[in-house]
Design an enzyme around this catalytic site. Structure first.
Site, PDB file in Angstrom:
ATOM      1  N   GLU A  80      31.181  44.237 -14.222  1.00 49.87           N
ATOM      2  CA  GLU A  80      30.961  45.087 -13.045  1.00 49.87           C
ATOM      3  C   GLU A  80      30.207  44.278 -12.017  1.00 49.87           C
ATOM      4  O   GLU A  80      29.356  43.451 -12.360  1.00 49.87           O
ATOM      5  CB  GLU A  80      30.156  46.335 -13.418  1.00 49.87           C
ATOM      6  CG  GLU A  80      29.808  47.171 -12.185  1.00 49.87           C
ATOM      7  CD  GLU A  80      29.238  48.544 -12.484  1.00 49.87           C
ATOM      8  OE1 GLU A  80      28.622  48.724 -13.539  1.00 49.87           O
ATOM      9  OE2 GLU A  80      29.421  49.440 -11.633  1.00 49.87           O
ATOM     10  N   CYS A 109      29.913  52.225 -12.466  1.00 53.62           N
ATOM     11  CA  CYS A 109      29.752  53.186 -11.368  1.00 53.62           C
ATOM     12  C   CYS A 109      30.450  52.758 -10.085  1.00 53.62           C
ATOM     13  O   CYS A 109      30.749  53.613  -9.245  1.00 53.62           O
ATOM     14  CB  CYS A 109      28.277  53.410 -11.105  1.00 53.62           C
ATOM     15  SG  CYS A 109      27.447  54.265 -12.445  1.00 53.62           S
ATOM     16  N   ASN A 157      35.290  56.567 -15.051  1.00 50.96           N
ATOM     17  CA  ASN A 157      34.323  55.643 -15.644  1.00 50.96           C
ATOM     18  C   ASN A 157      33.434  56.320 -16.666  1.00 50.96           C
ATOM     19  O   ASN A 157      33.583  56.116 -17.865  1.00 50.96           O
ATOM     20  CB  ASN A 157      33.456  55.002 -14.562  1.00 50.96           C
ATOM     21  CG  ASN A 157      32.238  54.305 -15.164  1.00 50.96           C
ATOM     22  OD1 ASN A 157      32.376  53.568 -16.151  1.00 50.96           O
ATOM     23  ND2 ASN A 157      31.056  54.547 -14.627  1.00 50.96           N
ATOM     24  N   GLU A 158      32.549  57.159 -16.204  1.00 48.76           N
ATOM     25  CA  GLU A 158      31.503  57.671 -17.102  1.00 48.76           C
ATOM     26  C   GLU A 158      31.314  59.133 -16.726  1.00 48.76           C
ATOM     27  O   GLU A 158      30.221  59.546 -16.363  1.00 48.76           O
ATOM     28  CB  GLU A 158      30.233  56.850 -16.844  1.00 48.76           C
ATOM     29  CG  GLU A 158      29.149  57.029 -17.848  1.00 48.76           C
ATOM     30  CD  GLU A 158      27.922  56.196 -17.490  1.00 48.76           C
ATOM     31  OE1 GLU A 158      27.610  55.255 -18.212  1.00 48.76           O
ATOM     32  OE2 GLU A 158      27.269  56.500 -16.465  1.00 48.76           O
TER      33      GLU A 158
HETATM   34  O1  AHR Z   1      26.207  49.078 -16.737  1.00 49.49           O
HETATM   35  C1  AHR Z   1      25.501  49.655 -15.667  1.00 49.49           C
HETATM   36  C2  AHR Z   1      25.929  51.082 -15.392  1.00 49.49           C
HETATM   37  O2  AHR Z   1      25.632  51.896 -16.485  1.00 49.49           O
HETATM   38  C3  AHR Z   1      27.411  51.290 -15.201  1.00 49.49           C
HETATM   39  O3  AHR Z   1      27.791  51.071 -13.907  1.00 49.49           O
HETATM   40  C4  AHR Z   1      27.604  52.726 -15.549  1.00 49.49           C
HETATM   41  O4  AHR Z   1      28.869  52.991 -16.055  1.00 49.49           O
HETATM   42  C5  AHR Z   1      26.475  53.026 -16.494  1.00 49.49           C
HETATM   43  O5  AHR Z   1      25.746  54.123 -16.085  1.00 49.49           O
END
Ligand code: AHR
Length: 662
Positions: free
Chosen positions: A45, A238, A373-374
């Site tokens: 990322e 993110c 993603n999350e």
């Molecule tokens: O790895 C850092 C962040 O942690 C990532 O962007 C996110 O997916 C998680 O909250």
């Protein structure tokens, strides 16, 4: 002296005696689940200046003058203007340098790079610029400078470029640096009095990974290759979601010539006001084509994660208006379908053609796609459905990765709905579920059996982000890495259900980070691998092909009662015909262990690889990059007609791998 030796021997013996010997049985005949080639991988990322300023080779910050403040990263002096009718539609800004009005005055630009520009002695850098001379031929002087130098001249290398004609043209020169400098700057002087217009000013190492022109910093990409990753998740995290949908990661904007890739914001610019970097943007120079190509270069399966029509939930919580309305998801779904065509379609398909034009006519053979993603909650569960339907209908062979949100279990107020996430993924028949966990020492010590009780019939597990965050010690210290190693024995033992794992985050610039611990750190010229990196490498290079049962008193070894902080697993490698045992001693005492390996009838010498260090809070650093590294060794074992026996003493807080020929 003799007294001291005697004393340490007594302490050691007492310690060994206090635990007694732990005997473990390894059934080498009972081949268990296949260990997927995707089991150990990497997650990239653009956080901690991982892309621009990190892995991506570009050394100039704001090379296209597209930052909201057009001259951020630059100092302009003399007579200059910023114009916005340049040759690249999506990056229209450029700078015009003109006569400063007196022979002793100067016009020009200085670029500060990312925390400086890093150059190495005798390395060659490609300087390029799009330029024109609107009112008669002009010239520029291009220099690398050391502003703090006590030499007579700040510049340590200089070249000139003549700019000819009224039309935009690309000019390229190579510059070889006579010295190493972590914090150099790029200076451009207008030569003479005729104006020149300058756009997309780039300085790039010639010597990139695989010598690609728009390539990666060689040492950092090599560190990825050396991890032997089986899966490569990108581009986030993110940033896939963005603080708002306008700033979500848009892969289509990352294609084609770099000069025309529009700038995007980066949510890590403003996420933490206590680590604030107002000049953190995404140039998209490292885009999806480059990600796919890098996957291929390092031998990992690509796993792109796409936006599911949701902005970052951490930054928008329950505000539904932040997300894309359900009946307006089509462009997002199309992004998924088009990406599959971009990666896998024939060179004459709409998106496959772009891939071919960018230099890769053959498909990338992508097998997985992550959607979201999350995410958590109904906003996600309902949005995911039409994506799954569309992908299944058009590309049934593609495996879909959904997510169970940011935590690995339901928390008291159940904000993140971990269990609901899994239920929803099962209901929608996701192939894999991406779990995220950043947890403390205690959690890693007590969750070794996490996957032993998982449903074997549902989706497979992708541990897509995890790391041991030490309580009050959020850095890459030794102890945290050993606990990660211990916990990972549970991945291996449960390889039937755990198919992919990627720790997070991957990269971090020592001068510009937002989040730690991370796997690999670097400054502008040097890098180091953390102990966590070495743990990953030890696993990936000793993965094996099948799980073997390893038990103590018929129970898996995961720090259960009476197991004295031991975590262990075993695998068979059918390619080398070896049994591979991994064991972590998480106790603060040395321990005697004994492995009984059925069906090995001749004694021999096992190869070992050990991670052991005495300072729990120590870490590798730029100054001491190899303070803590795994060490190769060997140990003899005996055998009778039934089985082999390998006896060993494990140092306290250590991780060891044995390879035993069968
Ligand atoms: O790895 C850092 C962040 O942690 C990532 O962007 C996110 O997916 C998680 O909250």
């Amino acid at each position: 002296m003799k007294k001291r030796l005697l004393l340490s021997m007594i302490v050691l013996t007492t310690a060994l005696m206090s635990f007694g010997q732990s005997t473990m049985e390894v059934n080498t005949k009972k081949l268990g689940a296949s260990i997927q080639s995707t089991m150990y991988g990497i997650f990239f990322e653009d956080i901690n200046f991982a892309a621009d300023g990190g892995l991506y080779g570009e050394l100039v910050k704001n090379r296209s003058f597209e930052f909201p403040q057009a001259l951020m990263g630059w100092q302009a002096f003399g007579c200059f203007d910023v114009e916005d009718d340049g040759p690249f539609e999506r990056c229209p800004h450029y700078v015009v340098l003109s006569d400063p009005g007196h022979p002793d005055r100067r016009s020009g630009l200085v670029n500060e790079g990312y925390f400086g520009i890093g150059v190495d002695k005798d390395e060659t850098y490609r300087f390029s610029v799009w330029a024109k001379a609107p009112k008669g031929d002009g010239a520029i002087r291009v220099q690398l400078i050391d502003e703090n130098s006590m030499e007579e001249k700040q510049e340590f290398v200089e070249k000139e470029i003549d700019i000819k004609g009224k039309d935009w043209k690309k000019y390229t020169i190579n510059i070889t640096s006579p010295k190493k400098d972590k914090h150099a700057k790029l200076r451009i002087f207008l030569k003479g009095t005729n104006s020149v217009a300058l756009e997309h000013i780039s300085l790039f190492p010639v010597n990139t990974f695989k010598n690609r022109e728009n390539g990666m910093r060689r040492d950092l990409a090599q560190a990825l290759a050396d991890l032997k990753p089986g899966i490569f998740r990108f581009p986030g995290g993110c940033i896939v979601e963005g603080t708002d949908l306008a700033t979500r990661y848009q892969w289509k904007n990352t294609l084609g010539p770099v000069e025309n890739r529009p700038l995007n914001g980066n949510r890590w610019e403003h996420t933490f006001d206590y680590r604030y970097y107002p000049d953190y943007y995404q140039s998209y120079g490292l885009g999806f084509f480059e990600f796919f190509q890098l996957s291929e270069d390092i031998g990992a399966e690509p796993l792109p994660i796409l936006n599911v029509g949701m902005a970052c939930q951490y930054q928008n919580w329950n505000k539904e208006s932040a997300h894309q309305p359900m009946d307006e998801l089509k462009p997002y779904i199309d992004d998924c379908l088009d990406l599959i065509e971009f990666a896998n379609g024939p060179a004459n398909s709409k998106w496959g053609k772009i891939r071919a034009e960018m230099g890769h006519p053959a498909p990338f053979n992508m097998k997985y796609i992550g959607v979201g993603n999350e995410q958590w909650g109904e906003f996600y569960y309902e949005r995911l459905k039409p994506f799954v339907a569309a992908i299944r209908a058009k590309y049934p062979e593609i495996k879909i990765v959904g997510t169970s949100g940011p935590v690995p279990e339901d928390v008291p107020d159940n904000t993140y709905r971990f269990e609901d996430g899994w239920k929803a993924m099962k209901a929608q028949k996701a192939d894999l579920v991406d779990e995220h966990y950043y947890r403390n020492e205690e959690w890693f010590l007590t969750h070794g059996l996490r996957y032993d009780t998982y449903d074997r019939k549902g989706p497979k597990v992708f541990a897509g982000e995890y790391a041991c965050h030490g309580e009050g010690k959020k850095w890459n210290h030794y102890e945290a890495a050993i606990l990660e190693a211990a916990f990972m024995t549970g991945f291996e033992r449960n390889a039937d259900v755990v198919h992919m794992t990627t720790p997070a985050p991957l990269f971090s610039h020592v001068d510009g980070w937002q989040w730690r611990p991370d796997q690999i750190w670097y400054d502008n010229t040097d890098m180091f691998k953390t102990v966590s990196y070495y743990v990953q490498q030890m696993y990936a290079t000793n993965a094996g092909t099948n799980v073997l049962p390893l038990t103590m008193d018929k129970k898996p070894v995961a720090n259960q009662a009476g197991q004295n902080g031991l975590f262990a697993s075993a695998a068979f490698d059918s390619k080398t015909n070896e049994v591979i045992i991994k064991i972590a001693n998480t106790s603060k005492q040395p321990q005697a262990v004994n492995f009984q390996l059925s069906d090995i009838k001749t004694g021999g010498t096992a190869k070992t690889c050990t991670l052991f260090h005495q300072g729990m809070d120590d870490e590798n650093t730029i100054c001491k990059p190899e303070l803590i590294t795994p060490k190769a060794g060997s140990i003899n074992y005996t055998a009778d007609k039934k089985q082999a026996t390998l006896s060993d003493e494990l140092p306290p807080m250590s991780f060891r791998i044995y390879r035993i020929k069968k």
